[in-house]
Design a protein around this motif. Structure first.
Motif, PDB file in Angstrom:
ATOM      1  N   CYS A 105       4.079  -3.319 -12.567  1.00  0.00           N
ATOM      2  CA  CYS A 105       4.640  -3.693 -11.274  1.00  0.00           C
ATOM      3  C   CYS A 105       4.965  -2.437 -10.478  1.00  0.00           C
ATOM      4  CB  CYS A 105       5.910  -4.518 -11.500  1.00  0.00           C
ATOM      5  SG  CYS A 105       6.867  -4.835  -9.996  1.00  0.00           S
ATOM      6  N   ALA A 106       4.587  -2.461  -9.203  1.00  0.00           N
ATOM      7  CA  ALA A 106       4.806  -1.307  -8.330  1.00  0.00           C
ATOM      8  C   ALA A 106       5.944  -1.545  -7.340  1.00  0.00           C
ATOM      9  CB  ALA A 106       3.514  -0.985  -7.572  1.00  0.00           C
ATOM     10  N   CYS A 107       6.576  -2.698  -7.425  1.00  0.00           N
ATOM     11  CA  CYS A 107       7.606  -3.026  -6.430  1.00  0.00           C
ATOM     12  C   CYS A 107       8.875  -2.201  -6.670  1.00  0.00           C
ATOM     13  CB  CYS A 107       7.987  -4.503  -6.523  1.00  0.00           C
ATOM     14  SG  CYS A 107       6.579  -5.619  -6.358  1.00  0.00           S
ATOM     15  N   TYR A 117      11.726 -12.834  -8.977  1.00  0.00           N
ATOM     16  CA  TYR A 117      10.566 -11.997  -8.656  1.00  0.00           C
ATOM     17  C   TYR A 117       9.443 -12.886  -8.105  1.00  0.00           C
ATOM     18  CZ  TYR A 117       6.681  -8.766  -9.280  1.00  0.00           C
ATOM     19  OH  TYR A 117       5.583  -7.965  -9.066  1.00  0.00           O
ATOM     20  N   THR A 120       4.532 -10.638  -6.973  1.00  0.00           N
ATOM     21  CA  THR A 120       3.716  -9.737  -6.158  1.00  0.00           C
ATOM     22  C   THR A 120       2.583  -9.043  -6.936  1.00  0.00           C
ATOM     23  OG1 THR A 120       5.825  -9.285  -5.069  1.00  0.00           O
ATOM     24  CG2 THR A 120       3.928  -7.935  -4.385  1.00  0.00           C
ATOM     25  N   CYS A 121       2.899  -8.473  -8.089  1.00  0.00           N
ATOM     26  CA  CYS A 121       1.914  -7.648  -8.806  1.00  0.00           C
ATOM     27  C   CYS A 121       1.295  -8.369 -10.005  1.00  0.00           C
ATOM     28  CB  CYS A 121       2.569  -6.367  -9.310  1.00  0.00           C
ATOM     29  SG  CYS A 121       3.467  -5.460  -8.047  1.00  0.00           S
TER      30      CYS A 121
END
Ligand SMILES: [Zn+2]
Length: 295
Positions: A105-107, A117, A120-121
Protein backbone atom coordinates in the motif's frame (compact mmCIF):
# COMPACT_ATOMS: atom_id res chain seq x y z
CA UNK A 1 -3.53 -21.63 52.06
CA UNK A 2 -3.97 -20.80 48.42
CA UNK A 3 -6.04 -23.13 46.29
CA UNK A 4 -3.41 -23.67 43.63
CA UNK A 5 -3.67 -26.81 41.57
CA UNK A 6 -0.55 -27.69 39.65
CA UNK A 7 -2.35 -29.54 36.90
CA UNK A 8 -3.91 -26.55 35.13
CA UNK A 9 -3.34 -26.07 31.39
CA UNK A 10 -4.15 -22.39 31.74
CA UNK A 11 -1.54 -19.95 30.39
CA UNK A 12 -2.14 -16.24 30.71
CA UNK A 13 0.03 -13.21 30.18
CA UNK A 14 0.58 -9.52 30.83
CA UNK A 15 2.02 -7.70 27.84
CA UNK A 16 2.92 -4.06 28.48
CA UNK A 17 4.60 -1.81 25.96
CA UNK A 18 7.62 -0.03 27.43
CA UNK A 19 6.47 3.52 26.77
CA UNK A 20 6.66 4.53 30.42
CA UNK A 21 6.59 3.22 33.99
CA UNK A 22 3.76 1.11 35.41
CA UNK A 23 0.81 3.31 36.40
CA UNK A 24 -2.31 2.34 38.34
CA UNK A 25 -4.25 1.36 35.20
CA UNK A 26 -1.56 -1.05 34.04
CA UNK A 27 -1.15 -2.38 37.60
CA UNK A 28 -4.86 -3.23 37.55
CA UNK A 29 -4.50 -5.06 34.23
CA UNK A 30 -1.41 -6.90 35.47
CA UNK A 31 -3.11 -7.94 38.71
CA UNK A 32 -6.29 -9.12 36.96
CA UNK A 33 -4.43 -11.31 34.50
CA UNK A 34 -2.17 -12.62 37.28
CA UNK A 35 -5.10 -13.53 39.54
CA UNK A 36 -7.06 -15.12 36.71
CA UNK A 37 -4.06 -17.39 36.00
CA UNK A 38 -3.01 -18.12 39.57
CA UNK A 39 -6.51 -18.76 40.89
CA UNK A 40 -6.75 -21.78 38.61
CA UNK A 41 -3.16 -22.89 39.13
CA UNK A 42 -2.13 -21.67 35.71
CA UNK A 43 1.03 -20.08 34.34
CA UNK A 44 1.47 -16.34 33.92
CA UNK A 45 3.95 -14.89 31.46
CA UNK A 46 5.17 -11.35 30.99
CA UNK A 47 5.87 -10.11 27.49
CA UNK A 48 7.42 -6.73 26.81
CA UNK A 49 5.84 -5.45 23.60
CA UNK A 50 8.81 -3.48 22.38
CA UNK A 51 8.18 -3.57 18.64
CA UNK A 52 7.82 0.18 18.32
CA UNK A 53 11.20 1.71 19.27
CA UNK A 54 10.19 5.29 18.36
CA UNK A 55 7.51 5.18 21.09
CA UNK A 56 9.65 3.58 23.75
CA UNK A 57 11.20 5.29 26.70
CA UNK A 58 14.68 4.36 27.88
CA UNK A 59 14.55 2.28 31.05
CA UNK A 60 10.80 1.69 30.89
CA UNK A 61 11.04 -2.11 30.49
CA UNK A 62 13.21 -2.43 33.58
CA UNK A 63 10.98 -0.04 35.53
CA UNK A 64 7.85 -2.06 34.64
CA UNK A 65 9.46 -5.37 35.62
CA UNK A 66 10.76 -3.90 38.89
CA UNK A 67 7.30 -2.56 39.70
CA UNK A 68 5.70 -5.97 39.02
CA UNK A 69 8.17 -7.61 41.37
CA UNK A 70 7.54 -4.96 44.02
CA UNK A 71 3.84 -5.80 43.73
CA UNK A 72 4.69 -9.48 44.21
CA UNK A 73 3.54 -10.36 40.70
CA UNK A 74 6.20 -12.92 39.84
CA UNK A 75 5.95 -14.34 36.36
CA UNK A 76 6.81 -17.82 35.11
CA UNK A 77 9.85 -18.46 32.96
CA UNK A 78 11.82 -15.79 31.17
CA UNK A 79 10.41 -12.41 30.24
CA UNK A 80 9.57 -12.37 26.54
CA UNK A 81 10.72 -9.44 24.39
CA UNK A 82 9.15 -8.74 21.01
CA UNK A 83 12.31 -7.11 19.75
CA UNK A 84 13.90 -10.56 19.50
CA UNK A 85 10.99 -12.04 17.60
CA UNK A 86 11.27 -10.47 14.15
CA UNK A 87 12.11 -13.74 12.39
CA UNK A 88 8.85 -15.24 13.68
CA UNK A 89 6.95 -12.21 12.36
CA UNK A 90 8.81 -12.46 9.01
CA UNK A 91 7.73 -16.07 8.81
CA UNK A 92 4.07 -15.23 9.48
CA UNK A 93 4.16 -12.44 6.91
CA UNK A 94 5.57 -14.83 4.30
CA UNK A 95 2.82 -17.30 5.09
CA UNK A 96 0.18 -14.62 4.48
CA UNK A 97 1.94 -13.46 1.31
CA UNK A 98 2.10 -16.97 -0.13
CA UNK A 99 -1.61 -17.37 0.55
CA UNK A 100 -2.24 -14.23 -1.53
CA UNK A 101 -3.70 -12.42 1.48
CA UNK A 102 -1.49 -9.32 1.46
CA UNK A 103 -0.77 -6.34 -0.78
CA UNK A 104 1.56 -3.38 -0.75
CA UNK A 105 0.00 0.00 0.00
CA UNK A 106 1.28 3.43 -0.98
CA UNK A 107 -1.34 5.50 0.82
CA UNK A 108 -0.38 7.91 3.56
CA UNK A 109 -2.38 8.32 6.74
CA UNK A 110 -3.24 11.86 5.70
CA UNK A 111 -4.64 10.68 2.36
CA UNK A 112 -6.82 8.11 4.06
CA UNK A 113 -8.13 9.97 7.06
CA UNK A 114 -10.32 8.03 9.47
CA UNK A 115 -12.70 5.29 8.53
CA UNK A 116 -12.24 1.89 6.89
CA UNK A 117 -9.49 1.53 4.31
CA UNK A 118 -11.20 2.12 0.94
CA UNK A 119 -9.19 -0.52 -0.94
CA UNK A 120 -7.14 1.97 -2.94
CA UNK A 121 -4.08 -0.25 -3.53
CA UNK A 122 -5.76 -3.63 -3.31
CA UNK A 123 -5.18 -4.37 -6.98
CA UNK A 124 -1.79 -2.72 -7.22
CA UNK A 125 -0.39 0.69 -6.38
CA UNK A 126 -0.98 3.52 -8.85
CA UNK A 127 1.70 4.12 -11.47
CA UNK A 128 4.65 6.07 -10.13
CA UNK A 129 3.92 5.22 -6.50
CA UNK A 130 5.76 2.75 -4.31
CA UNK A 131 4.00 0.43 -1.88
CA UNK A 132 5.66 0.90 1.48
CA UNK A 133 3.34 -0.68 3.99
CA UNK A 134 1.75 -4.13 3.80
CA UNK A 135 -1.95 -4.69 4.39
CA UNK A 136 -3.88 -7.89 4.86
CA UNK A 137 -6.96 -8.40 2.69
CA UNK A 138 -10.13 -8.79 4.70
CA UNK A 139 -13.39 -10.33 3.56
CA UNK A 140 -17.04 -9.94 4.37
CA UNK A 141 -17.19 -12.76 6.92
CA UNK A 142 -18.50 -11.79 10.32
CA UNK A 143 -15.83 -12.32 13.00
CA UNK A 144 -17.38 -12.85 16.40
CA UNK A 145 -16.29 -14.08 19.81
CA UNK A 146 -17.76 -14.45 23.28
CA UNK A 147 -15.96 -12.31 25.79
CA UNK A 148 -16.24 -13.56 29.35
CA UNK A 149 -17.18 -10.09 30.66
CA UNK A 150 -18.27 -8.10 27.62
CA UNK A 151 -20.42 -10.79 26.04
CA UNK A 152 -20.78 -11.38 22.32
CA UNK A 153 -18.74 -9.01 20.18
CA UNK A 154 -18.46 -9.08 16.44
CA UNK A 155 -17.30 -7.12 13.44
CA UNK A 156 -17.46 -7.42 9.73
CA UNK A 157 -13.92 -6.39 8.91
CA UNK A 158 -14.59 -5.21 5.38
CA UNK A 159 -17.28 -2.84 6.62
CA UNK A 160 -15.84 -1.80 9.99
CA UNK A 161 -12.08 -1.75 9.42
CA UNK A 162 -11.08 -2.49 5.83
CA UNK A 163 -7.78 -4.08 4.84
CA UNK A 164 -5.40 -3.25 7.68
CA UNK A 165 -1.68 -2.75 8.06
CA UNK A 166 0.41 -5.66 9.28
CA UNK A 167 3.79 -4.17 8.39
CA UNK A 168 4.25 -0.44 8.53
CA UNK A 169 5.90 1.88 6.06
CA UNK A 170 8.80 2.30 8.51
CA UNK A 171 9.42 -1.46 8.34
CA UNK A 172 8.06 -2.22 11.81
CA UNK A 173 5.49 -4.95 12.32
CA UNK A 174 2.04 -3.90 13.41
CA UNK A 175 0.77 -4.87 16.84
CA UNK A 176 -1.95 -7.15 15.46
CA UNK A 177 0.49 -9.45 13.70
CA UNK A 178 3.07 -9.53 16.49
CA UNK A 179 0.60 -10.19 19.27
CA UNK A 180 -1.07 -13.05 17.41
CA UNK A 181 2.25 -14.73 16.60
CA UNK A 182 3.50 -14.39 20.18
CA UNK A 183 0.30 -15.50 21.89
CA UNK A 184 0.39 -18.65 19.77
CA UNK A 185 4.09 -19.26 20.37
CA UNK A 186 3.57 -18.94 24.13
CA UNK A 187 0.51 -21.20 24.06
CA UNK A 188 -1.65 -18.52 25.68
CA UNK A 189 -5.07 -20.01 26.47
CA UNK A 190 -6.80 -16.85 27.70
CA UNK A 191 -6.08 -13.16 27.27
CA UNK A 192 -7.11 -10.81 30.08
CA UNK A 193 -6.60 -7.20 29.02
CA UNK A 194 -8.21 -3.77 28.94
CA UNK A 195 -11.52 -3.21 27.19
CA UNK A 196 -9.87 -0.54 25.04
CA UNK A 197 -8.52 -3.47 23.00
CA UNK A 198 -11.93 -5.09 22.49
CA UNK A 199 -12.37 -3.59 19.03
CA UNK A 200 -8.99 -4.85 17.86
CA UNK A 201 -9.77 -8.46 18.77
CA UNK A 202 -11.62 -9.41 15.55
CA UNK A 203 -8.56 -8.26 13.54
CA UNK A 204 -6.41 -10.56 15.65
CA UNK A 205 -8.82 -13.48 15.36
CA UNK A 206 -8.85 -12.99 11.58
CA UNK A 207 -5.04 -13.28 11.49
CA UNK A 208 -5.15 -16.35 13.74
CA UNK A 209 -7.48 -18.00 11.24
CA UNK A 210 -5.35 -17.09 8.22
CA UNK A 211 -2.23 -18.38 9.98
CA UNK A 212 -3.90 -21.56 11.22
CA UNK A 213 -3.44 -20.62 14.89
CA UNK A 214 -5.76 -21.37 17.80
CA UNK A 215 -7.88 -18.52 19.11
CA UNK A 216 -7.50 -18.08 22.87
CA UNK A 217 -10.36 -17.04 25.11
CA UNK A 218 -10.72 -13.31 25.72
CA UNK A 219 -11.63 -11.35 28.82
CA UNK A 220 -11.71 -7.58 28.38
CA UNK A 221 -11.72 -5.87 31.75
CA UNK A 222 -12.78 -2.28 32.48
CA UNK A 223 -10.00 0.28 32.28
CA UNK A 224 -9.23 2.97 34.83
CA UNK A 225 -10.26 6.44 33.68
CA UNK A 226 -8.85 9.75 34.88
CA UNK A 227 -11.04 12.63 36.04
CA UNK A 228 -11.53 13.70 32.40
CA UNK A 229 -12.92 10.26 31.54
CA UNK A 230 -9.83 9.29 29.55
CA UNK A 231 -8.03 5.97 30.03
CA UNK A 232 -5.01 6.23 32.30
CA UNK A 233 -2.04 5.69 30.06
CA UNK A 234 1.58 6.50 29.65
CA UNK A 235 0.55 8.81 26.81
CA UNK A 236 -1.68 10.86 29.11
CA UNK A 237 1.17 11.00 31.64
CA UNK A 238 -0.55 8.90 34.28
CA UNK A 239 1.33 8.95 37.58
CA UNK A 240 3.59 5.91 38.02
CA UNK A 241 2.69 3.67 40.96
CA UNK A 242 4.80 4.17 44.06
CA UNK A 243 6.73 0.91 44.38
CA UNK A 244 7.29 1.54 48.09
CA UNK A 245 3.54 1.30 48.75
CA UNK A 246 2.83 -2.00 47.02
CA UNK A 247 0.31 -3.08 49.68
CA UNK A 248 -1.80 0.00 49.16
CA UNK A 249 -1.60 -0.31 45.35
CA UNK A 250 -2.74 -3.94 45.54
CA UNK A 251 -5.67 -3.13 47.80
CA UNK A 252 -6.75 -0.19 45.64
CA UNK A 253 -6.48 -2.36 42.52
CA UNK A 254 -8.58 -5.07 44.19
CA UNK A 255 -11.18 -2.42 45.02
CA UNK A 256 -11.23 -1.22 41.42
CA UNK A 257 -11.68 -4.85 40.36
CA UNK A 258 -14.63 -5.08 42.79
CA UNK A 259 -13.15 -7.93 44.79
CA UNK A 260 -14.27 -6.34 48.08
CA UNK A 261 -10.98 -6.72 49.96
CA UNK A 262 -11.81 -6.90 53.70
CA UNK A 263 -10.39 -4.14 55.98
CA UNK A 264 -8.17 -6.66 57.78
CA UNK A 265 -5.98 -6.80 54.65
CA UNK A 266 -4.76 -3.30 55.44
CA UNK A 267 -2.67 -4.77 58.25
CA UNK A 268 -1.34 -7.70 56.30
CA UNK A 269 1.81 -8.22 54.29
CA UNK A 270 1.96 -7.91 50.53
CA UNK A 271 2.15 -11.67 50.10
CA UNK A 272 -0.78 -12.22 52.45
CA UNK A 273 -2.82 -9.72 50.43
CA UNK A 274 -1.97 -11.59 47.24
CA UNK A 275 -2.74 -14.93 48.83
CA UNK A 276 -6.17 -13.63 49.85
CA UNK A 277 -6.69 -12.23 46.34
CA UNK A 278 -5.82 -15.51 44.64
CA UNK A 279 -8.06 -17.52 46.97
CA UNK A 280 -11.02 -15.13 46.61
CA UNK A 281 -10.66 -14.04 42.98
CA UNK A 282 -13.98 -13.73 41.18
CA UNK A 283 -13.69 -12.44 37.63
CA UNK A 284 -17.45 -12.13 37.28
CA UNK A 285 -17.48 -9.37 39.92
CA UNK A 286 -15.16 -7.19 37.85
CA UNK A 287 -18.03 -5.88 35.74
CA UNK A 288 -17.73 -4.51 32.23
CA UNK A 289 -17.83 -0.74 32.47
CA UNK A 290 -14.68 1.40 32.66
CA UNK A 291 -14.77 4.00 35.39
CA UNK A 292 -12.98 6.83 37.08
CA UNK A 293 -10.92 5.76 40.03
CA UNK A 294 -8.63 7.89 42.10
CA UNK A 295 -6.23 5.50 43.79
ZN1 LIG B 1 -3.17 2.11 -0.24
Amino acid sequence: MSKVQASSDYIGRFAPSPTGPLHFGSAVAALASFLQARSCGGKWFVRIEDIDPPRERVGASAAILDALLELGLKWDGEVRYQRYRSSAYDHALKQLESAGKTFACACTRRQLGDGPYPGTCRNGVATGLVGRSTRVKVDSAEIGFDDLLQGRHHQQLVRDVGDYIIKRADGLYAYHLAVVVDDAADGITEIVRGVDLLDSTPRQIYLQRLLGLDTPKYVHIPVVLNQSGVKLSKQTEATPIDPTSSRRVLIEALKFLQQAPPPKLNDQTRDEILEWAVANWDISSVGKVSRVYAA
